[in-house]
Scaffold this motif. Structure first.
Motif, mmCIF file in Angstrom:
data_model
loop_
_atom_site.group_PDB
_atom_site.id
_atom_site.type_symbol
_atom_site.label_atom_id
_atom_site.label_comp_id
_atom_site.label_asym_id
_atom_site.label_seq_id
_atom_site.Cartn_x
_atom_site.Cartn_y
_atom_site.Cartn_z
ATOM 1 N N UNK A 148 0.843 -1.197 0.000
ATOM 2 C CA UNK A 148 0.000 0.000 0.000
ATOM 3 C C UNK A 148 0.870 1.237 0.000
ATOM 4 N N UNK A 149 0.274 2.343 -0.355
ATOM 5 C CA UNK A 149 0.998 3.604 -0.389
ATOM 6 C C UNK A 149 0.040 4.724 -0.022
ATOM 7 N N UNK A 150 0.451 5.597 0.901
ATOM 8 C CA UNK A 150 -0.339 6.788 1.189
ATOM 9 C C UNK A 150 -0.051 7.798 0.099
ATOM 10 N N UNK A 151 -1.071 8.477 -0.378
ATOM 11 C CA UNK A 151 -0.924 9.397 -1.498
ATOM 12 C C UNK A 151 -1.230 10.820 -1.059
ATOM 13 N N UNK A 152 -0.233 11.698 -1.097
ATOM 14 C CA UNK A 152 -0.368 13.121 -0.819
ATOM 15 C C UNK A 152 -1.305 13.400 0.349
ATOM 16 N N UNK A 153 -2.018 14.547 0.251
ATOM 17 C CA UNK A 153 -2.926 14.928 1.333
ATOM 18 C C UNK A 153 -4.267 14.227 1.241
ATOM 19 N N UNK A 154 -4.504 13.466 0.179
ATOM 20 C CA UNK A 154 -5.810 12.838 0.005
ATOM 21 C C UNK A 154 -6.045 11.720 1.000
ATOM 22 N N UNK A 155 -4.968 11.238 1.633
ATOM 23 C CA UNK A 155 -5.036 10.122 2.563
ATOM 24 C C UNK A 155 -5.598 8.862 1.910
ATOM 25 N N UNK A 156 -5.572 8.825 0.602
ATOM 26 C CA UNK A 156 -6.016 7.633 -0.119
ATOM 27 C C UNK A 156 -4.913 6.594 -0.053
ATOM 28 N N UNK A 157 -5.284 5.347 -0.105
ATOM 29 C CA UNK A 157 -4.312 4.275 -0.156
ATOM 30 C C UNK A 157 -4.435 3.573 -1.485
ATOM 31 N N UNK A 158 -3.288 3.171 -1.998
ATOM 32 C CA UNK A 158 -3.284 2.393 -3.218
ATOM 33 C C UNK A 158 -2.450 1.151 -2.988
ATOM 34 N N UNK A 159 -2.674 0.163 -3.825
ATOM 35 C CA UNK A 159 -1.828 -1.019 -3.811
ATOM 36 C C UNK A 159 -1.779 -1.559 -5.230
ATOM 37 N N UNK A 160 -0.800 -2.402 -5.455
ATOM 38 C CA UNK A 160 -0.645 -3.055 -6.759
ATOM 39 C C UNK A 160 -0.984 -4.511 -6.573
ATOM 40 N N UNK A 161 -1.817 -5.046 -7.450
ATOM 41 C CA UNK A 161 -2.256 -6.439 -7.347
ATOM 42 C C UNK A 161 -2.005 -7.136 -8.668
ATOM 43 N N UNK A 162 -1.801 -8.440 -8.600
ATOM 44 C CA UNK A 162 -1.603 -9.238 -9.810
ATOM 45 C C UNK A 162 -2.790 -9.043 -10.739
ATOM 46 N N UNK A 163 -2.522 -8.733 -12.001
ATOM 47 C CA UNK A 163 -3.584 -8.445 -12.971
ATOM 48 C C UNK A 163 -4.575 -9.583 -13.100
ATOM 49 N N UNK A 164 -4.134 -10.823 -12.922
ATOM 50 C CA UNK A 164 -5.054 -11.961 -13.071
ATOM 51 C C UNK A 164 -6.062 -12.038 -11.934
#
Length: 172
Positions: A148-164
């Protein structure tokens, strides 16, 4: 028939532009019923010419970007604004919701959605267009090690997942 005809014409115009920009794209059609409030939102979005966009953003490893949306992980999605083209909307939505920039590569699939009002059987079906795009992240994807990654001031989280693990069918 006015709503149905106008919304169907808008969808056909958008599909023609999509084909000009990306070539032939598979098109599905589905119809479903929603409550009165959701139906009115569909009517308004159709009048405004909005298109729903979904973005499969891939990193250099081929993984797909997911963002946390109220406890569930989803690909970035949103709607066009004004005369904005769907591919431009994808770039904007990805930047706004996930804090990363991307380049749109192609249109994966378009779905014509017929929306009916379940509480008024006399209401016309309104047609909306939803498009799934493939995109590539611009630059290297940052990751704090736990996916996961915190993104700027948006406090959104992202992650990278296997495309399948991410199914196109779940998007529309």
């Amino acid at each position: 028939m006015e709503i149905a005809e106008r919304s169907r014409a808008r969808v056909q115009e958008r599909l023609a532009r999509l084909e000009q920009e990306f070539g032939s794209t598979p098109v599905d059609q589905t119809t479903f019923s929603v409550g009165g409030e959701a139906y009115q939102r569909a009517v308004e979005r159709s009048r405004e010419g909005q298109v729903d966009v979904h973005a499969f953003v891939h990193n250099e490893s081929g993984d797909v970007l997911l963002r946390d949306t109220d406890g569930s992980w989803e690909v970035p999605k949103g709607q066009t604004q004004g005369a904005e083209r769907p591919a431009a909307a994808v770039k904007r939505v990805v930047t706004e919701t996930a804090g990363v920039e991307c380049t749109v590569q192609d249109a994966v699939r378009a779905t014509i959605c017929g929306v009916r009002n379940e509480s008024d059987s006399n209401a016309e079906t309104v047609y909306r267009l939803s498009i799934v795009f493939n995109a590539k992240i611009n630059g290297a994807a940052l990751d704090d090690g736990d996916g996961t990654e915190a993104v700027d001031e948006t406090e959104a989280s992202i992650r990278w997942d296997d495309a399948s693990d991410v199914a196109v069918a779940e998007l529309v």
